[in-house]
Design a protein around this motif. Structure first.
Motif, PDB file in Angstrom:
ATOM      1  N   LYS A 114       4.973   3.195  10.810  1.00 24.40           N
ATOM      2  CA  LYS A 114       5.192   2.483   9.555  1.00 24.40           C
ATOM      3  C   LYS A 114       4.940   3.445   8.403  1.00 24.40           C
ATOM      4  CE  LYS A 114       4.132  -2.102  11.205  1.00 24.40           C
ATOM      5  NZ  LYS A 114       3.338  -3.308  11.033  1.00 24.40           N
ATOM      6  N   PRO A 115       5.851   3.482   7.429  1.00 19.72           N
ATOM      7  CA  PRO A 115       5.692   4.448   6.341  1.00 19.72           C
ATOM      8  C   PRO A 115       4.567   4.098   5.363  1.00 19.72           C
ATOM      9  CG  PRO A 115       7.645   3.116   5.998  1.00 19.72           C
ATOM     10  CD  PRO A 115       7.099   2.740   7.336  1.00 19.72           C
ATOM     11  N   PHE A 116       4.196   2.836   5.304  1.00 19.50           N
ATOM     12  CA  PHE A 116       3.172   2.408   4.354  1.00 19.50           C
ATOM     13  C   PHE A 116       2.164   1.515   5.060  1.00 19.50           C
ATOM     14  CE2 PHE A 116       7.228   2.868   2.157  1.00 19.50           C
ATOM     15  CZ  PHE A 116       6.908   3.901   1.295  1.00 19.50           C
ATOM     16  N   ASP A 117       0.940   1.539   4.570  1.00 17.26           N
ATOM     17  CA  ASP A 117      -0.106   0.692   5.131  1.00 17.26           C
ATOM     18  C   ASP A 117      -0.783  -0.082   3.998  1.00 17.26           C
ATOM     19  OD1 ASP A 117      -1.977  -0.534   6.736  1.00 17.26           O
ATOM     20  OD2 ASP A 117      -3.248   1.240   6.914  1.00 17.26           O
ATOM     21  N   LYS A 118      -0.103  -1.090   3.536  1.00 15.00           N
ATOM     22  CA  LYS A 118      -0.615  -1.972   2.483  1.00 15.00           C
ATOM     23  C   LYS A 118      -1.187  -1.186   1.295  1.00 15.00           C
ATOM     24  CE  LYS A 118      -1.694  -5.357   5.989  1.00 15.00           C
ATOM     25  NZ  LYS A 118      -2.750  -5.953   6.800  1.00 15.00           N
ATOM     26  N   PRO A 119      -0.341  -0.429   0.607  1.00 15.02           N
ATOM     27  CA  PRO A 119      -0.840   0.390  -0.506  1.00 15.02           C
ATOM     28  C   PRO A 119      -1.471  -0.428  -1.631  1.00 15.02           C
ATOM     29  CG  PRO A 119       1.558   0.412  -0.436  1.00 15.02           C
ATOM     30  CD  PRO A 119       1.096  -0.284   0.805  1.00 15.02           C
ATOM     31  N   TYR A 120      -1.111  -1.686  -1.727  1.00 13.48           N
ATOM     32  CA  TYR A 120      -1.691  -2.551  -2.759  1.00 13.48           C
ATOM     33  C   TYR A 120      -3.178  -2.822  -2.513  1.00 13.48           C
ATOM     34  CZ  TYR A 120      -0.400  -5.812   0.937  1.00 13.48           C
ATOM     35  OH  TYR A 120      -0.237  -6.420   2.153  1.00 13.48           O
ATOM     36  N   LEU A 121      -3.686  -2.455  -1.345  1.00 14.56           N
ATOM     37  CA  LEU A 121      -5.113  -2.614  -1.050  1.00 14.56           C
ATOM     38  C   LEU A 121      -5.908  -1.325  -1.286  1.00 14.56           C
ATOM     39  CD1 LEU A 121      -5.004  -4.760   2.225  1.00 14.56           C
ATOM     40  CD2 LEU A 121      -5.404  -5.527  -0.127  1.00 14.56           C
ATOM     41  N   SER A 122      -5.270  -0.315  -1.839  1.00 11.67           N
ATOM     42  CA  SER A 122      -5.942   0.969  -2.080  1.00 11.67           C
ATOM     43  C   SER A 122      -7.085   0.794  -3.069  1.00 11.67           C
ATOM     44  CB  SER A 122      -4.952   1.986  -2.645  1.00 11.67           C
ATOM     45  OG  SER A 122      -3.900   2.194  -1.756  1.00 11.67           O
ATOM     46  N   THR A 123      -8.223   1.327  -2.701  1.00  7.96           N
ATOM     47  CA  THR A 123      -9.394   1.232  -3.574  1.00  7.96           C
ATOM     48  C   THR A 123      -9.606   2.502  -4.391  1.00  7.96           C
ATOM     49  OG1 THR A 123     -10.796   1.980  -1.764  1.00  7.96           O
ATOM     50  CG2 THR A 123     -10.592  -0.409  -2.083  1.00  7.96           C
ATOM     51  N   SER A 124      -8.802   3.519  -4.124  1.00  2.00           N
ATOM     52  CA  SER A 124      -8.908   4.776  -4.864  1.00  2.00           C
ATOM     53  C   SER A 124      -7.615   5.559  -4.664  1.00  2.00           C
ATOM     54  CB  SER A 124     -10.088   5.601  -4.348  1.00  2.00           C
ATOM     55  OG  SER A 124      -9.834   6.019  -3.019  1.00  2.00           O
ATOM     56  N   LEU A 125      -7.449   6.592  -5.458  1.00  2.00           N
ATOM     57  CA  LEU A 125      -6.279   7.448  -5.264  1.00  2.00           C
ATOM     58  C   LEU A 125      -6.354   8.180  -3.930  1.00  2.00           C
ATOM     59  CD1 LEU A 125      -5.712   8.963  -8.802  1.00  2.00           C
ATOM     60  CD2 LEU A 125      -4.298   7.293  -7.612  1.00  2.00           C
ATOM     61  N   GLN A 126      -7.545   8.549  -3.525  1.00  2.00           N
ATOM     62  CA  GLN A 126      -7.708   9.214  -2.233  1.00  2.00           C
ATOM     63  C   GLN A 126      -7.274   8.279  -1.106  1.00  2.00           C
ATOM     64  OE1 GLN A 126     -11.730  10.462  -1.434  1.00  2.00           O
ATOM     65  NE2 GLN A 126     -11.084  11.965   0.072  1.00  2.00           N
ATOM     66  N   ASP A 127      -7.644   7.031  -1.196  1.00  2.00           N
ATOM     67  CA  ASP A 127      -7.238   6.024  -0.218  1.00  2.00           C
ATOM     68  C   ASP A 127      -5.721   5.810  -0.272  1.00  2.00           C
ATOM     69  OD1 ASP A 127      -7.448   3.889   1.668  1.00  2.00           O
ATOM     70  OD2 ASP A 127      -7.689   2.422   0.049  1.00  2.00           O
ATOM     71  N   PHE A 128      -5.182   5.720  -1.475  1.00  2.00           N
ATOM     72  CA  PHE A 128      -3.748   5.496  -1.660  1.00  2.00           C
ATOM     73  C   PHE A 128      -2.933   6.619  -1.024  1.00  2.00           C
ATOM     74  CE2 PHE A 128       0.182   6.026  -4.084  1.00  2.00           C
ATOM     75  CZ  PHE A 128       0.706   4.745  -4.057  1.00  2.00           C
ATOM     76  N   TRP A 129      -3.211   7.856  -1.414  1.00  2.00           N
ATOM     77  CA  TRP A 129      -2.412   8.986  -0.941  1.00  2.00           C
ATOM     78  C   TRP A 129      -2.738   9.390   0.486  1.00  2.00           C
ATOM     79  CZ3 TRP A 129       1.852   9.792  -3.272  1.00  2.00           C
ATOM     80  CH2 TRP A 129       1.971   9.615  -4.642  1.00  2.00           C
ATOM     81  N   GLY A 130      -3.975   9.276   0.885  1.00  2.00           N
ATOM     82  CA  GLY A 130      -4.378   9.761   2.198  1.00  2.00           C
ATOM     83  C   GLY A 130      -4.136   8.806   3.345  1.00  2.00           C
ATOM     84  N   LYS A 131      -4.153   7.501   3.053  1.00  2.00           N
ATOM     85  CA  LYS A 131      -4.097   6.538   4.151  1.00  2.00           C
ATOM     86  C   LYS A 131      -3.027   5.467   4.018  1.00  2.00           C
ATOM     87  CE  LYS A 131      -9.040   6.973   4.835  1.00  2.00           C
ATOM     88  NZ  LYS A 131     -10.324   6.345   4.579  1.00  2.00           N
ATOM     89  N   ARG A 132      -2.536   5.235   2.806  1.00  2.00           N
ATOM     90  CA  ARG A 132      -1.695   4.051   2.633  1.00  2.00           C
ATOM     91  C   ARG A 132      -0.267   4.316   2.167  1.00  2.00           C
ATOM     92  NH1 ARG A 132      -4.647  -0.500   3.212  1.00  2.00           N
ATOM     93  NH2 ARG A 132      -6.895  -0.306   3.086  1.00  2.00           N
ATOM     94  N   TRP A 133      -0.033   5.347   1.396  1.00  2.00           N
ATOM     95  CA  TRP A 133       1.305   5.591   0.856  1.00  2.00           C
ATOM     96  C   TRP A 133       1.984   6.711   1.627  1.00  2.00           C
ATOM     97  CZ3 TRP A 133       4.310   2.854  -2.197  1.00  2.00           C
ATOM     98  CH2 TRP A 133       5.472   3.438  -2.690  1.00  2.00           C
ATOM     99  N   ASN A 134       3.188   6.470   2.064  1.00  2.00           N
ATOM    100  CA  ASN A 134       3.999   7.463   2.761  1.00  2.00           C
ATOM    101  C   ASN A 134       3.169   8.190   3.828  1.00  2.00           C
ATOM    102  OD1 ASN A 134       6.281   8.838   3.419  1.00  2.00           O
ATOM    103  ND2 ASN A 134       6.690   9.542   1.343  1.00  2.00           N
ATOM    104  N   VAL A 135       2.708   7.418   4.761  1.00  2.00           N
ATOM    105  CA  VAL A 135       1.788   7.886   5.795  1.00  2.00           C
ATOM    106  C   VAL A 135       2.363   9.079   6.568  1.00  2.00           C
ATOM    107  CG1 VAL A 135       0.557   7.190   7.888  1.00  2.00           C
ATOM    108  CG2 VAL A 135       0.757   5.601   5.975  1.00  2.00           C
ATOM    109  N   MET A 136       3.644   9.051   6.829  1.00  2.00           N
ATOM    110  CA  MET A 136       4.264  10.139   7.590  1.00  2.00           C
ATOM    111  C   MET A 136       4.141  11.471   6.845  1.00  2.00           C
ATOM    112  SD  MET A 136       8.078  10.418   9.239  1.00  2.00           S
ATOM    113  CE  MET A 136       8.908  10.382   7.679  1.00  2.00           C
ATOM    114  N   VAL A 137       4.374  11.458   5.548  1.00  2.00           N
ATOM    115  CA  VAL A 137       4.261  12.696   4.769  1.00  2.00           C
ATOM    116  C   VAL A 137       2.814  13.183   4.759  1.00  2.00           C
ATOM    117  CG1 VAL A 137       4.494  13.696   2.461  1.00  2.00           C
ATOM    118  CG2 VAL A 137       6.307  12.248   3.380  1.00  2.00           C
ATOM    119  N   SER A 138       1.879  12.255   4.626  1.00  2.00           N
ATOM    120  CA  SER A 138       0.464  12.645   4.672  1.00  2.00           C
ATOM    121  C   SER A 138       0.124  13.309   5.998  1.00  2.00           C
ATOM    122  CB  SER A 138      -0.439  11.420   4.487  1.00  2.00           C
ATOM    123  OG  SER A 138      -0.298  10.897   3.204  1.00  2.00           O
ATOM    124  N   ARG A 139       0.671  12.761   7.062  1.00  2.00           N
ATOM    125  CA  ARG A 139       0.393  13.327   8.390  1.00  2.00           C
ATOM    126  C   ARG A 139       1.085  14.669   8.606  1.00  2.00           C
ATOM    127  NH1 ARG A 139       0.361   7.755  11.661  1.00  2.00           N
ATOM    128  NH2 ARG A 139      -1.704   7.108  10.983  1.00  2.00           N
TER     129      ARG A 139
END
Length: 163
Positions: A16-41
């Protein structure tokens, strides 16, 4: 839906490319775990980890993640500039010279700075719990992402696909 059907037929699982980005509690959480997960990996082992290793020799392991994050965000910004270049080139009737505006690069630079500041804060103060309630941190994170995206990131995309 089409992706789901294709995956069932081909018997493959797609990440899944996204993991509920609306639940991000910080930018680190947003970019590292929730937004465009494949690119982060992809960026983590190819850019971030080698940069941590390189900077560890210079400034020590504790602080090496901060410049590594900045380099990773800059690489992402350059990748987006390249995407916009290709969009502009494909939508252009002439072979006009491409002039980057660097808005998307600035977008990633700003986000990199704020993620680096968050990491520095955590390393310096070692907070045992979040500073703000979850609803507040989610709201502030999304407000920051949306504001910077609407002013820096999205306009570049539309300029790139204009004819």
């Amino acid at each position: 839906m089409i992706t789901t059907i294709a995956c069932k037929i081909l018997q493959v699982e797609l990440e899944k490319p996204f993991d509920k980005p609306y639940l991000s509690t910080s930018l680190q959480d947003f970019w590292g775990k929730r937004w465009n997960v494949m690119v982060s990996r992809i960026l983590h082992p190819t850019v971030y980890k080698p940069m941590v290793k390189a900077f560890s020799h210079v400034i020590g392991r504790k602080w090496a993640s901060i410049p590594a994050v900045m380099v990773t965000f800059m690489v992402s910004g350059l990748m987006h500039e390249l995407i916009y270049y290709n969009l502009k080139r494909k939508n252009s009737a002439t072979w006009e010279a491409w002039e980057p505006c660097w808005d998307s690069m600035f977008f990633f630079f700003i986000h990199g700075v704020f993620v680096a500041l968050q990491i520095a804060y955590k390393k310096t103060f070692k907070p045992k719990q979040d500073l703000l309630p979850r609803i507040v941190s989610c709201t502030l994170t999304l407000a920051f992402v949306m504001t910077t995206a609407l002013t820096l990131f999205i306009p570049v995309f539309f300029r790139s696909v204009e004819r």
